[in-house]
Design a protein around this motif. Structure first.
Motif, PDB file in Angstrom:
ATOM      1  N   GLY A 133      13.993  21.872  81.988  1.00  0.00           N
ATOM      2  CA  GLY A 133      13.338  21.380  83.174  1.00  0.00           C
ATOM      3  C   GLY A 133      12.863  19.944  83.149  1.00  0.00           C
ATOM      4  N   LEU A 134      12.208  19.568  84.257  1.00  0.00           N
ATOM      5  CA  LEU A 134      11.793  18.186  84.474  1.00  0.00           C
ATOM      6  C   LEU A 134      10.884  17.680  83.375  1.00  0.00           C
ATOM      7  N   TYR A 135       9.991  18.521  82.916  1.00  0.00           N
ATOM      8  CA  TYR A 135       9.071  18.121  81.839  1.00  0.00           C
ATOM      9  C   TYR A 135       9.546  18.650  80.501  1.00  0.00           C
ATOM     10  N   SER A 136      10.805  18.486  80.237  1.00  0.00           N
ATOM     11  CA  SER A 136      11.479  19.019  79.061  1.00  0.00           C
ATOM     12  C   SER A 136      10.788  18.633  77.751  1.00  0.00           C
ATOM     13  N   GLU A 137      10.351  19.659  77.036  1.00  0.00           N
ATOM     14  CA  GLU A 137       9.816  19.437  75.693  1.00  0.00           C
ATOM     15  C   GLU A 137      10.935  19.014  74.752  1.00  0.00           C
ATOM     16  N   MET A 138      12.136  19.526  74.951  1.00  0.00           N
ATOM     17  CA  MET A 138      13.253  19.141  74.101  1.00  0.00           C
ATOM     18  C   MET A 138      13.607  17.669  74.309  1.00  0.00           C
ATOM     19  N   ARG A 139      13.544  17.182  75.537  1.00  0.00           N
ATOM     20  CA  ARG A 139      13.792  15.743  75.777  1.00  0.00           C
ATOM     21  C   ARG A 139      12.766  14.900  75.052  1.00  0.00           C
ATOM     22  N   ARG A 140      11.526  15.330  75.087  1.00  0.00           N
ATOM     23  CA  ARG A 140      10.476  14.566  74.402  1.00  0.00           C
ATOM     24  C   ARG A 140      10.742  14.497  72.901  1.00  0.00           C
ATOM     25  N   ARG A 141      11.262  15.581  72.330  1.00  0.00           N
ATOM     26  CA  ARG A 141      11.581  15.579  70.898  1.00  0.00           C
ATOM     27  C   ARG A 141      12.749  14.642  70.587  1.00  0.00           C
ATOM     28  N   LEU A 142      13.767  14.709  71.438  1.00  0.00           N
ATOM     29  CA  LEU A 142      14.965  13.914  71.167  1.00  0.00           C
ATOM     30  C   LEU A 142      14.756  12.442  71.481  1.00  0.00           C
ATOM     31  N   PHE A 143      14.063  12.178  72.589  1.00  0.00           N
ATOM     32  CA  PHE A 143      13.897  10.806  73.072  1.00  0.00           C
ATOM     33  C   PHE A 143      12.417  10.541  73.361  1.00  0.00           C
ATOM     34  N   PRO A 144      11.610  10.401  72.325  1.00  0.00           N
ATOM     35  CA  PRO A 144      10.158  10.265  72.535  1.00  0.00           C
ATOM     36  C   PRO A 144       9.767   9.025  73.322  1.00  0.00           C
ATOM     37  N   ASP A 145      10.636   8.033  73.393  1.00  0.00           N
ATOM     38  CA  ASP A 145      10.314   6.811  74.127  1.00  0.00           C
ATOM     39  C   ASP A 145      10.858   6.807  75.553  1.00  0.00           C
ATOM     40  N   ALA A 146      11.487   7.891  75.971  1.00  0.00           N
ATOM     41  CA  ALA A 146      12.034   7.954  77.332  1.00  0.00           C
ATOM     42  C   ALA A 146      10.903   7.936  78.352  1.00  0.00           C
ATOM     43  N   PRO A 147      11.136   7.375  79.535  1.00  0.00           N
ATOM     44  CA  PRO A 147      10.100   7.405  80.577  1.00  0.00           C
ATOM     45  C   PRO A 147       9.821   8.837  81.012  1.00  0.00           C
ATOM     46  N   VAL A 148       8.657   9.033  81.636  1.00  0.00           N
ATOM     47  CA  VAL A 148       8.299  10.349  82.140  1.00  0.00           C
ATOM     48  C   VAL A 148       8.650  10.417  83.626  1.00  0.00           C
ATOM     49  N   PRO A 149       8.770  11.607  84.191  1.00  0.00           N
ATOM     50  CA  PRO A 149       9.042  11.723  85.630  1.00  0.00           C
ATOM     51  C   PRO A 149       7.992  10.969  86.446  1.00  0.00           C
ATOM     52  N   GLU A 150       8.463  10.364  87.543  1.00  0.00           N
ATOM     53  CA  GLU A 150       7.597   9.527  88.375  1.00  0.00           C
ATOM     54  C   GLU A 150       7.250  10.229  89.680  1.00  0.00           C
ATOM     55  N   PHE A 151       5.960  10.284  89.997  1.00  0.00           N
ATOM     56  CA  PHE A 151       5.535  10.823  91.286  1.00  0.00           C
ATOM     57  C   PHE A 151       5.981   9.875  92.386  1.00  0.00           C
ATOM     58  N   THR A 152       6.556  10.428  93.448  1.00  0.00           N
ATOM     59  CA  THR A 152       7.168   9.601  94.488  1.00  0.00           C
ATOM     60  C   THR A 152       6.212   9.200  95.598  1.00  0.00           C
ATOM     61  N   GLY A 153       5.078   9.890  95.716  1.00  0.00           N
ATOM     62  CA  GLY A 153       4.184   9.663  96.840  1.00  0.00           C
ATOM     63  C   GLY A 153       4.337  10.702  97.933  1.00  0.00           C
ATOM     64  N   GLN A 154       5.175  11.708  97.696  1.00  0.00           N
ATOM     65  CA  GLN A 154       5.445  12.748  98.681  1.00  0.00           C
ATOM     66  C   GLN A 154       5.358  14.120  98.011  1.00  0.00           C
ATOM     67  N   GLY A 155       5.070  15.133  98.798  1.00  0.00           N
ATOM     68  CA  GLY A 155       5.059  16.494  98.297  1.00  0.00           C
ATOM     69  C   GLY A 155       5.878  17.395  99.193  1.00  0.00           C
ATOM     70  N   VAL A 156       6.201  18.590  98.695  1.00  0.00           N
ATOM     71  CA  VAL A 156       6.944  19.564  99.503  1.00  0.00           C
ATOM     72  C   VAL A 156       6.205  20.891  99.487  1.00  0.00           C
ATOM     73  N   TRP A 157       6.116  21.489 100.672  1.00  0.00           N
ATOM     74  CA  TRP A 157       5.496  22.794 100.874  1.00  0.00           C
ATOM     75  C   TRP A 157       6.586  23.767 101.304  1.00  0.00           C
ATOM     76  N   ARG A 158       6.477  25.030 100.875  1.00  0.00           N
ATOM     77  CA  ARG A 158       7.459  26.033 101.272  1.00  0.00           C
ATOM     78  C   ARG A 158       6.744  27.336 101.620  1.00  0.00           C
ATOM     79  N   TYR A 159       7.319  28.036 102.606  1.00  0.00           N
ATOM     80  CA  TYR A 159       6.716  29.296 103.061  1.00  0.00           C
ATOM     81  C   TYR A 159       7.800  30.137 103.732  1.00  0.00           C
ATOM     82  N   ASN A 160       7.712  31.456 103.558  1.00  0.00           N
ATOM     83  CA  ASN A 160       8.706  32.379 104.110  1.00  0.00           C
ATOM     84  C   ASN A 160       8.268  32.954 105.454  1.00  0.00           C
ATOM     85  N   PHE A 161       9.262  33.208 106.313  1.00  0.00           N
ATOM     86  CA  PHE A 161       9.035  33.820 107.619  1.00  0.00           C
ATOM     87  C   PHE A 161      10.148  34.815 107.910  1.00  0.00           C
TER      88      PHE A 161
END
Length: 384
Positions: free
Chosen positions: A169-197
């Protein structure tokens, strides 16, 4: 557990892989690799293997991918197919109908499906093909000696694998192990809501309502649909779980379309509201280190504006399995070929989706969603 391999798979089991992560990418990777004769163990850190109860959009390239994985009949039966996207302006007036290209004869161009239904289709097939699935288990240590990987798991087991696939997933612990200097996911300024009907009988396609608050209605079964709502979220606020339904109703208050106004009062269940801040990530450079390779959101997490996040992970799985089969004695060569085939396509999806997001919240000029969707359909229709 049985090692039965289904139609289309190789019977020559000479390699063994560990998949870390039991989401859409991890499960499709298990199925794709088993079809190529690779023995697969899959571990998932969540002991409950919980999945959001809302839906997901799957487009023509995913329909094609499911056909390649010999999953198409079970998959289509679990969802709701549709062949076009209807575009509405904020007032609720329909201004465009965009037909979607079919890539599999006799099957729909797109599918709306509940996430739990999709997980069941994938998990049932992965298990039936002999994948060993262990829940509540993580990786403690990895030792890549250049010929394979010795792995110690959190349940105390020690196993050796020819290679490891990180689909966590997005916050991959395995990525952190392999590439500890990689950037982290960036918040875009937007969110998404979901609901069933409940889904009205006349609602037969994806309906997208443009505006500062973007809304979509997606059919996902004979009687159910889900709504997605994208909203500006400056400062990345936290929302109280016991007020999520009220908060979503407030977010929808500014949407004038009568089709949406008719649904607002039905948003009453706090537990039924799924909210997620939208984040994006793309890993430049290699997607592997030694005999460990990354897949899906772990390397190219996208916002949902083009509906291709899960699709890219599923395509990753097919390409990775093809390249592993093509270089059976050299996983690293397979990983390099996989990266070469996937890099540009996945970057396009991440960047084009982010452009729509940024346009909606005023970070750049607005993007014509209709045009962007047509361009996306043309791009993902190309061969893998």
């Amino acid at each position: 557990m049985t090692n039965r391999i289904e139609k289309g798979a190789s019977m020559d089991i000479t390699r063994k892989a560990l998949i870390v992560g039991g989401g859409i990418g991890g499960l499709t990777a298990a199925i794709a690799l088993r079809r190529k004769g690779v023995a697969v163990d899959l571990i998932e850190r969540d002991p409950e293997w919980s999945v959001y109860g809302v839906g997901i959009i799957q487009q023509a390239n995913v329909i094609r991918a499911m056909a390649e994985l010999d999953l198409i009949d079970d998959y289509v039966a679990a969802g709701c197919g549709f062949d076009q996207v209807e575009i509405f302006i904020p007032s609720g007036q329909r201004v465009a109908v965009s037909p979607s290209p079919r890539l599999v004869e006799g099957k729909p161009a797109n599918l709306g499906i509940g996430r739990r239904a999709l997980q069941k289709v994938l998990a049932d097939r992965a298990r039936a093909m002999g994948t060993s699935i262990q829940l509540g288990v993580t990786v403690d240590t990895l030792d890549d000696d250049g010929a394979g990987v010795d792995v110690r798991l959190s349940d105390g087991r020690a196993e050796r694998y020819d290679f490891v696939v990180a689909a966590d997933g997005l916050y991959s612990e395995m990525r952190r192990r392999l590439f500890p200097d990689a950037p982290v996911p960036e918040f875009t300024g937007q969110g998404v809501w979901r609901y069933n009907f409940d889904r009205p009988v006349e609602m037969q396609s994806l309906c997208v309502f443009n505006g500062p608050t973007g809304v979509g209605l997606v059919p996902m079964s004979a009687g159910r649909m889900y709504m997605f709502v994208t909203t500006p979220e400056p400062g990345n606020p936290w929302y109280a779980p016991d007020r999520l339904a009220e908060t979503l109703r407030q977010k929808l208050a500014s949407v004038p379309a009568p089709q949406i106004r008719a649904l607002v009062d039905q948003v009453t269940d706090n537990d039924g509201v799924v909210y997620r801040p939208l984040e994006a990530f793309f890993l430049d450079g290699p997607w592997h280190r030694g005999h460990v390779v990354l897949l899906g959101d772990a390397v190219h997490g996208t916002t949902p504006h083009l509906g291709q996040g899960a699709g890219m992970a599923i395509e990753d799985s097919i390409v990775l399995a093809e390249e592993v089969a093509g270089s059976p004695d050299d996983p690293i060569a397979a990983f390099e070929a996989y990266h070469a085939r996937r890099h540009a396509r996945c970057r396009y999806i991440v960047e084009a989706s982010r452009a729509i997001c940024d346009g909606q919240i005023g970070k750049r000029s607005p993007v014509d969603n209709h045009k962007a969707t047509i361009e996306m359909f043309e791009m993902v229709a190309r061969p893998l």
